[in-house]
Scaffold this motif. Sequence first.
Motif, PDB file in Angstrom:
ATOM      1  N   ILE A   1      -1.055  11.322   3.346  1.00 49.11           N
ATOM      2  CA  ILE A   1      -0.489   9.998   3.061  1.00 49.11           C
ATOM      3  C   ILE A   1       0.832   9.766   3.781  1.00 49.11           C
ATOM      4  CG2 ILE A   1      -1.683   9.740   0.846  1.00 49.11           C
ATOM      5  CD1 ILE A   1       1.065  10.248  -0.500  1.00 49.11           C
ATOM      6  N   LYS A   2       1.450  10.844   4.284  1.00 53.26           N
ATOM      7  CA  LYS A   2       2.689  10.651   5.055  1.00 53.26           C
ATOM      8  C   LYS A   2       2.433   9.830   6.301  1.00 53.26           C
ATOM      9  CE  LYS A   2       5.029  14.831   3.490  1.00 53.26           C
ATOM     10  NZ  LYS A   2       5.497  16.177   3.878  1.00 53.26           N
ATOM     11  N   GLY A   3       1.230   9.925   6.852  1.00 50.69           N
ATOM     12  CA  GLY A   3       0.891   9.166   8.045  1.00 50.69           C
ATOM     13  C   GLY A   3       0.230   7.842   7.741  1.00 50.69           C
ATOM     14  N   MET A   4       0.229   7.469   6.486  1.00 51.88           N
ATOM     15  CA  MET A   4      -0.438   6.238   6.070  1.00 51.88           C
ATOM     16  C   MET A   4       0.553   5.304   5.385  1.00 51.88           C
ATOM     17  SD  MET A   4      -3.757   8.127   4.399  1.00 51.88           S
ATOM     18  CE  MET A   4      -4.401   6.642   3.697  1.00 51.88           C
ATOM     19  N   ASN A   5       0.120   4.083   5.217  1.00 52.02           N
ATOM     20  CA  ASN A   5       0.929   3.090   4.511  1.00 52.02           C
ATOM     21  C   ASN A   5       0.552   3.126   3.028  1.00 52.02           C
ATOM     22  OD1 ASN A   5       2.592   0.927   3.900  1.00 52.02           O
ATOM     23  ND2 ASN A   5       1.043  -0.582   4.446  1.00 52.02           N
ATOM     24  N   VAL A   6       0.963   4.212   2.341  1.00 55.24           N
ATOM     25  CA  VAL A   6       0.640   4.392   0.927  1.00 55.24           C
ATOM     26  C   VAL A   6       1.936   4.605   0.156  1.00 55.24           C
ATOM     27  CG1 VAL A   6      -0.481   5.879  -0.777  1.00 55.24           C
ATOM     28  CG2 VAL A   6      -1.628   5.382   1.380  1.00 55.24           C
ATOM     29  N   ILE A   7       2.084   3.865  -0.912  1.00 50.46           N
ATOM     30  CA  ILE A   7       3.222   4.048  -1.813  1.00 50.46           C
ATOM     31  C   ILE A   7       2.748   4.974  -2.928  1.00 50.46           C
ATOM     32  CG2 ILE A   7       4.809   2.912  -3.410  1.00 50.46           C
ATOM     33  CD1 ILE A   7       4.279   0.304  -1.678  1.00 50.46           C
TER      34      ILE A   7
ATOM     35  N   GLN B   1      -4.198   1.217  -6.669  1.00 50.33           N
ATOM     36  CA  GLN B   1      -4.068  -0.228  -6.756  1.00 50.33           C
ATOM     37  C   GLN B   1      -3.820  -0.783  -5.356  1.00 50.33           C
ATOM     38  OE1 GLN B   1      -0.476  -1.586  -8.751  1.00 50.33           O
ATOM     39  NE2 GLN B   1      -1.576  -3.348  -9.582  1.00 50.33           N
ATOM     40  N   TYR B   2      -4.539  -1.833  -5.014  1.00 48.21           N
ATOM     41  CA  TYR B   2      -4.293  -2.569  -3.776  1.00 48.21           C
ATOM     42  C   TYR B   2      -3.657  -3.881  -4.196  1.00 48.21           C
ATOM     43  CZ  TYR B   2      -5.082  -4.697   0.793  1.00 48.21           C
ATOM     44  OH  TYR B   2      -4.922  -5.293   2.023  1.00 48.21           O
ATOM     45  N   PHE B   3      -2.374  -4.039  -3.892  1.00 57.70           N
ATOM     46  CA  PHE B   3      -1.634  -5.199  -4.378  1.00 57.70           C
ATOM     47  C   PHE B   3      -0.786  -5.768  -3.245  1.00 57.70           C
ATOM     48  CE2 PHE B   3       2.169  -6.970  -6.548  1.00 57.70           C
ATOM     49  CZ  PHE B   3       1.538  -7.978  -7.261  1.00 57.70           C
ATOM     50  N   GLN B   4      -0.974  -7.033  -2.955  1.00 51.31           N
ATOM     51  CA  GLN B   4      -0.233  -7.741  -1.908  1.00 51.31           C
ATOM     52  C   GLN B   4      -0.194  -6.928  -0.608  1.00 51.31           C
ATOM     53  OE1 GLN B   4       3.576  -8.786  -3.643  1.00 51.31           O
ATOM     54  NE2 GLN B   4       2.679 -10.489  -4.775  1.00 51.31           N
ATOM     55  N   ARG B   5      -1.381  -6.500  -0.179  1.00 52.75           N
ATOM     56  CA  ARG B   5      -1.580  -5.744   1.069  1.00 52.75           C
ATOM     57  C   ARG B   5      -0.858  -4.399   1.068  1.00 52.75           C
ATOM     58  NH1 ARG B   5      -0.742 -10.283   5.516  1.00 52.75           N
ATOM     59  NH2 ARG B   5      -0.172  -8.426   6.671  1.00 52.75           N
ATOM     60  N   ASN B   6      -0.600  -3.867  -0.104  1.00 49.33           N
ATOM     61  CA  ASN B   6       0.005  -2.543  -0.241  1.00 49.33           C
ATOM     62  C   ASN B   6      -0.956  -1.614  -0.972  1.00 49.33           C
ATOM     63  OD1 ASN B   6       2.829  -2.854   0.782  1.00 49.33           O
ATOM     64  ND2 ASN B   6       2.836  -4.454  -0.781  1.00 49.33           N
ATOM     65  N   HIS B   7      -1.048  -0.390  -0.464  1.00 48.16           N
ATOM     66  CA  HIS B   7      -1.819   0.647  -1.134  1.00 48.16           C
ATOM     67  C   HIS B   7      -0.855   1.424  -2.020  1.00 48.16           C
ATOM     68  CE1 HIS B   7      -5.186   0.025   1.592  1.00 48.16           C
ATOM     69  NE2 HIS B   7      -4.320   0.030   2.589  1.00 48.16           N
ATOM     70  N   ILE B   8      -1.132   1.431  -3.320  1.00 49.48           N
ATOM     71  CA  ILE B   8      -0.259   2.110  -4.273  1.00 49.48           C
ATOM     72  C   ILE B   8      -1.100   3.107  -5.066  1.00 49.48           C
ATOM     73  CG2 ILE B   8       1.399   1.838  -6.154  1.00 49.48           C
ATOM     74  CD1 ILE B   8       1.520  -1.202  -5.305  1.00 49.48           C
ATOM     75  N   ILE B   9      -0.639   4.346  -5.109  1.00 44.68           N
ATOM     76  CA  ILE B   9      -1.306   5.364  -5.915  1.00 44.68           C
ATOM     77  C   ILE B   9      -0.305   5.868  -6.939  1.00 44.68           C
ATOM     78  CG2 ILE B   9      -2.363   7.654  -5.934  1.00 44.68           C
ATOM     79  CD1 ILE B   9      -3.499   7.023  -3.157  1.00 44.68           C
ATOM     80  N   TYR B  10      -0.722   5.807  -8.190  1.00 44.66           N
ATOM     81  CA  TYR B  10       0.090   6.281  -9.301  1.00 44.66           C
ATOM     82  C   TYR B  10      -0.451   7.635  -9.743  1.00 44.66           C
ATOM     83  CZ  TYR B  10       1.519   1.388  -9.591  1.00 44.66           C
ATOM     84  OH  TYR B  10       2.001   0.135  -9.309  1.00 44.66           O
ATOM     85  N   LEU B  11       0.436   8.612  -9.921  1.00 37.52           N
ATOM     86  CA  LEU B  11       0.057   9.934 -10.416  1.00 37.52           C
ATOM     87  C   LEU B  11       0.874  10.245 -11.662  1.00 37.52           C
ATOM     88  CD1 LEU B  11      -0.043  12.198  -7.224  1.00 37.52           C
ATOM     89  CD2 LEU B  11      -1.957  11.225  -8.463  1.00 37.52           C
ATOM     90  N   ASP B  12       0.207  10.831 -12.644  1.00 41.00           N
ATOM     91  CA  ASP B  12       0.925  11.276 -13.837  1.00 41.00           C
ATOM     92  C   ASP B  12       1.839  12.426 -13.427  1.00 41.00           C
ATOM     93  OD1 ASP B  12       1.839  12.350 -16.251  1.00 41.00           O
ATOM     94  OD2 ASP B  12      -0.044  11.964 -17.272  1.00 41.00           O
TER      95      ASP B  12
ATOM     96  N   HIS C   1      -8.757  12.173  -5.075  1.00 34.65           N
ATOM     97  CA  HIS C   1      -9.691  11.263  -5.747  1.00 34.65           C
ATOM     98  C   HIS C   1      -9.267   9.810  -5.517  1.00 34.65           C
ATOM     99  CE1 HIS C   1     -12.290   9.952  -9.175  1.00 34.65           C
ATOM    100  NE2 HIS C   1     -11.327   9.060  -9.330  1.00 34.65           N
ATOM    101  N   GLU C   2      -7.989   9.527  -5.694  1.00 34.63           N
ATOM    102  CA  GLU C   2      -7.498   8.149  -5.521  1.00 34.63           C
ATOM    103  C   GLU C   2      -7.572   7.714  -4.060  1.00 34.63           C
ATOM    104  OE1 GLU C   2      -7.371   6.386  -8.084  1.00 34.63           O
ATOM    105  OE2 GLU C   2      -7.325   8.030  -9.527  1.00 34.63           O
ATOM    106  N   LEU C   3      -7.392   8.658  -3.125  1.00 34.18           N
ATOM    107  CA  LEU C   3      -7.607   8.326  -1.711  1.00 34.18           C
ATOM    108  C   LEU C   3      -9.064   7.937  -1.485  1.00 34.18           C
ATOM    109  CD1 LEU C   3      -5.478  10.960   0.246  1.00 34.18           C
ATOM    110  CD2 LEU C   3      -5.163   8.476   0.194  1.00 34.18           C
ATOM    111  N   GLY C   4      -9.959   8.576  -2.220  1.00 32.84           N
ATOM    112  CA  GLY C   4     -11.364   8.178  -2.150  1.00 32.84           C
ATOM    113  C   GLY C   4     -11.538   6.719  -2.519  1.00 32.84           C
ATOM    114  N   HIS C   5     -10.868   6.284  -3.578  1.00 34.54           N
ATOM    115  CA  HIS C   5     -10.937   4.865  -3.950  1.00 34.54           C
ATOM    116  C   HIS C   5     -10.344   3.994  -2.841  1.00 34.54           C
ATOM    117  CE1 HIS C   5     -12.555   5.354  -7.917  1.00 34.54           C
ATOM    118  NE2 HIS C   5     -11.555   6.117  -8.328  1.00 34.54           N
ATOM    119  N   LEU C   6      -9.238   4.437  -2.259  1.00 37.09           N
ATOM    120  CA  LEU C   6      -8.594   3.667  -1.193  1.00 37.09           C
ATOM    121  C   LEU C   6      -9.563   3.458  -0.027  1.00 37.09           C
ATOM    122  CD1 LEU C   6      -5.033   4.231   0.186  1.00 37.09           C
ATOM    123  CD2 LEU C   6      -6.926   3.941   1.730  1.00 37.09           C
ATOM    124  N   PHE C   7     -10.223   4.510   0.417  1.00 33.32           N
ATOM    125  CA  PHE C   7     -11.093   4.402   1.591  1.00 33.32           C
ATOM    126  C   PHE C   7     -12.481   3.848   1.276  1.00 33.32           C
ATOM    127  CE2 PHE C   7      -8.030   7.525   3.248  1.00 33.32           C
ATOM    128  CZ  PHE C   7      -7.678   6.862   4.407  1.00 33.32           C
TER     129      PHE C   7
END
Length: 144
Positions: free
Chosen positions: A23-29, A43-54, A68-74
């Motif tokens: 994700i360092k090479g990607m546009n992921v928050i 979450q995909y919000f306002q053209r931003n990829h956001i992944i929340y981790l506990d 797993h969440e990257l799987g949802h992203l792609f």
Amino acid sequence: MRIKKLVSRLVRKYQTRDPFEMIKGMNVILVHYPLEGVRGFYQYFQRNHIIYLDERLTEAEQRFVLAHELGHLFLHKKANAIFMDSRTQFNTDKYEREADTFAMELLVPDSVIFEHPDLTIGQLARLTGYAEELLKNKEFFTAN
């Protein structure tokens, strides 16, 4: 096979199987937060990829949840699974299974299986640290 091919392409592109490095090479928050009821979500919000981790997960658990969440992203970029799960009767099991398959393809290369042809799936699970049910999602096992 489409998930395996996608993961192979991503591993070549980012030169890693580590989702934190990827994700360092990607546009992921990436947001670490004490979540309740879920270990993470995409979450995909306002053209931003956001992944929340506990933030309370172990490093190994965070690595799996992030994969797993990257799987949802792609695979499911436009699908709002949280909305579908909580507000509709739509069954999201297929999305979750696909995200698990993506995570296992990313985190457990087939070479691990080829290097240990005599091991059962239970033994491979102990070797890799992932549950048998997760390993069974690998396309290696579903195709053979």
